[in-house]
Design a protein around this motif. Structure first.
Motif, PDB file in Angstrom:
ATOM      1  N   UNK A   1       0.838  -1.182   0.000  1.00  0.00           N
ATOM      2  CA  UNK A   1       0.000   0.000   0.000  1.00  0.00           C
ATOM      3  C   UNK A   1       0.879   1.239   0.000  1.00  0.00           C
ATOM      4  N   UNK A   2       0.628   2.129  -0.881  1.00  0.00           N
ATOM      5  CA  UNK A   2       1.430   3.340  -1.049  1.00  0.00           C
ATOM      6  C   UNK A   2       0.899   4.421  -0.116  1.00  0.00           C
ATOM      7  N   UNK A   3       1.828   5.141   0.523  1.00  0.00           N
ATOM      8  CA  UNK A   3       1.402   6.292   1.311  1.00  0.00           C
ATOM      9  C   UNK A   3       1.873   7.556   0.609  1.00  0.00           C
ATOM     10  N   UNK A   4       1.088   8.605   0.727  1.00  0.00           N
ATOM     11  CA  UNK A   4       1.404   9.867   0.069  1.00  0.00           C
ATOM     12  C   UNK A   4       1.483  10.959   1.118  1.00  0.00           C
ATOM     13  N   UNK A   5       2.538  11.720   1.049  1.00  0.00           N
ATOM     14  CA  UNK A   5       2.678  12.888   1.900  1.00  0.00           C
ATOM     15  C   UNK A   5       2.702  14.087   0.987  1.00  0.00           C
ATOM     16  N   UNK A   6       1.880  15.068   1.271  1.00  0.00           N
ATOM     17  CA  UNK A   6       1.794  16.240   0.393  1.00  0.00           C
ATOM     18  C   UNK A   6       2.177  17.485   1.148  1.00  0.00           C
ATOM     19  N   UNK A   7       3.038  18.278   0.532  1.00  0.00           N
ATOM     20  CA  UNK A   7       3.484  19.530   1.118  1.00  0.00           C
ATOM     21  C   UNK A   7       3.294  20.644   0.105  1.00  0.00           C
ATOM     22  N   UNK A  15      11.841  37.658  -6.949  1.00  0.00           N
ATOM     23  CA  UNK A  15      11.205  38.053  -8.195  1.00  0.00           C
ATOM     24  C   UNK A  15       9.927  38.809  -7.881  1.00  0.00           C
ATOM     25  N   UNK A  16       9.698  39.935  -8.538  1.00  0.00           N
ATOM     26  CA  UNK A  16       8.513  40.728  -8.232  1.00  0.00           C
ATOM     27  C   UNK A  16       7.217  40.088  -8.701  1.00  0.00           C
ATOM     28  N   UNK A  17       7.288  39.238  -9.725  1.00  0.00           N
ATOM     29  CA  UNK A  17       6.098  38.591 -10.256  1.00  0.00           C
ATOM     30  C   UNK A  17       6.288  37.091 -10.216  1.00  0.00           C
ATOM     31  N   UNK A  18       5.191  36.389  -9.991  1.00  0.00           N
ATOM     32  CA  UNK A  18       5.210  34.938 -10.020  1.00  0.00           C
ATOM     33  C   UNK A  18       4.277  34.473 -11.118  1.00  0.00           C
ATOM     34  N   UNK A  19       4.633  33.404 -11.752  1.00  0.00           N
ATOM     35  CA  UNK A  19       3.771  32.794 -12.752  1.00  0.00           C
ATOM     36  C   UNK A  19       2.940  31.736 -12.037  1.00  0.00           C
ATOM     37  N   UNK A  20       1.646  31.794 -12.200  1.00  0.00           N
ATOM     38  CA  UNK A  20       0.766  30.822 -11.569  1.00  0.00           C
ATOM     39  C   UNK A  20       0.151  29.940 -12.648  1.00  0.00           C
ATOM     40  N   UNK A  21       0.163  28.657 -12.387  1.00  0.00           N
ATOM     41  CA  UNK A  21      -0.422  27.694 -13.298  1.00  0.00           C
ATOM     42  C   UNK A  21      -1.627  27.069 -12.638  1.00  0.00           C
ATOM     43  N   UNK A  22      -2.626  26.766 -13.438  1.00  0.00           N
ATOM     44  CA  UNK A  22      -3.805  26.082 -12.930  1.00  0.00           C
ATOM     45  C   UNK A  22      -3.844  24.668 -13.466  1.00  0.00           C
ATOM     46  N   UNK A  23      -4.346  23.737 -12.692  1.00  0.00           N
ATOM     47  CA  UNK A  23      -4.371  22.344 -13.127  1.00  0.00           C
ATOM     48  C   UNK A  23      -5.234  22.094 -14.357  1.00  0.00           C
ATOM     49  N   UNK A  24      -6.198  22.970 -14.605  1.00  0.00           N
ATOM     50  CA  UNK A  24      -7.083  22.769 -15.753  1.00  0.00           C
ATOM     51  C   UNK A  24      -6.409  23.074 -17.086  1.00  0.00           C
ATOM     52  N   UNK A  58       8.988  14.189  -5.271  1.00  0.00           N
ATOM     53  CA  UNK A  58       8.763  14.946  -6.505  1.00  0.00           C
ATOM     54  C   UNK A  58       8.596  16.412  -6.153  1.00  0.00           C
ATOM     55  N   UNK A  59       9.470  17.218  -6.725  1.00  0.00           N
ATOM     56  CA  UNK A  59       9.450  18.662  -6.527  1.00  0.00           C
ATOM     57  C   UNK A  59       8.811  19.304  -7.750  1.00  0.00           C
ATOM     58  N   UNK A  60       7.786  20.092  -7.539  1.00  0.00           N
ATOM     59  CA  UNK A  60       7.066  20.686  -8.663  1.00  0.00           C
ATOM     60  C   UNK A  60       6.184  19.647  -9.316  1.00  0.00           C
ATOM     61  N   UNK A  84       4.216  24.476  -5.051  1.00  0.00           N
ATOM     62  CA  UNK A  84       3.793  25.719  -4.418  1.00  0.00           C
ATOM     63  C   UNK A  84       2.289  25.913  -4.479  1.00  0.00           C
ATOM     64  N   UNK A  85       1.651  25.216  -5.386  1.00  0.00           N
ATOM     65  CA  UNK A  85       0.220  25.388  -5.596  1.00  0.00           C
ATOM     66  C   UNK A  85      -0.584  24.271  -4.942  1.00  0.00           C
ATOM     67  N   UNK A  86      -1.373  24.596  -3.938  1.00  0.00           N
ATOM     68  CA  UNK A  86      -2.242  23.574  -3.347  1.00  0.00           C
ATOM     69  C   UNK A  86      -3.191  22.966  -4.375  1.00  0.00           C
ATOM     70  N   UNK A  87      -3.626  23.753  -5.366  1.00  0.00           N
ATOM     71  CA  UNK A  87      -4.521  23.233  -6.401  1.00  0.00           C
ATOM     72  C   UNK A  87      -3.846  22.156  -7.236  1.00  0.00           C
ATOM     73  N   UNK A  88      -2.554  22.350  -7.527  1.00  0.00           N
ATOM     74  CA  UNK A  88      -1.838  21.333  -8.309  1.00  0.00           C
ATOM     75  C   UNK A  88      -1.682  20.062  -7.490  1.00  0.00           C
ATOM     76  N   UNK A  89      -1.388  20.188  -6.218  1.00  0.00           N
ATOM     77  CA  UNK A  89      -1.265  19.018  -5.350  1.00  0.00           C
ATOM     78  C   UNK A  89      -2.592  18.265  -5.300  1.00  0.00           C
ATOM     79  N   UNK A  90      -3.677  18.981  -5.133  1.00  0.00           N
ATOM     80  CA  UNK A  90      -4.991  18.342  -5.093  1.00  0.00           C
ATOM     81  C   UNK A  90      -5.289  17.621  -6.389  1.00  0.00           C
ATOM     82  N   UNK A  91      -4.939  18.229  -7.511  1.00  0.00           N
ATOM     83  CA  UNK A  91      -5.203  17.650  -8.825  1.00  0.00           C
ATOM     84  C   UNK A  91      -4.367  16.393  -9.042  1.00  0.00           C
ATOM     85  N   UNK A  92      -3.099  16.477  -8.680  1.00  0.00           N
ATOM     86  CA  UNK A  92      -2.186  15.352  -8.892  1.00  0.00           C
ATOM     87  C   UNK A  92      -2.608  14.175  -8.054  1.00  0.00           C
TER      88      UNK A  92
END
Length: 92
Positions: A1-7, A15-24, A58-60, A84-92
């Motif tokens: 059984x695999x266990x997953x830890x998410x951070x 950097x003054x600006x960040x690029x944000x990606x959405x899982x969709x 897995x980083x990123x 960095x994105x909780x949405x990406x973690x949830x999607x993955x």
């Protein structure tokens, strides 16, 4: 059984600006921008065939493309996902 830890968390690098990606839209964007993206993911997972992975970091995470392929080869391993994105973690 695999266990997953998410951070989630980000380190600011001044950097003054960040690029944000959405899982969709992320996977479609990456496939369009990175020639051979799917093959790259397949080859990365294939490169692990000669080892027995018990822990995977897995980083990123993005949409989890690499994770899915590596875990298919090492289903009993423990996975730690960092993005960095909780949405990406949830999607993955």
């Amino acid at each position: 059984m695999r266990s997953r830890t998410r951070h989630t968390g980000a380190v600011e690098v001044g950097t003054p600006e960040k690029i944000h990606f959405g899982p969709d839209t992320y996977l479609e964007m990456v496939v369009a921008e990175v020639p051979g993206y799917q093959e790259l993911q397949d080859r990365a997972a294939e490169a692990t065939r000669m080892i027995t992975a018990t822990s995977i970091l897995e980083l990123g995470v993005g949409t989890g493309e690499a994770t899915m392929r590596v875990l298919a080869r090492h289903p009993a391993s423990q996975l730690v996902e960092v993005d960095e994105s909780p949405k990406m973690i949830e999607f993955a």
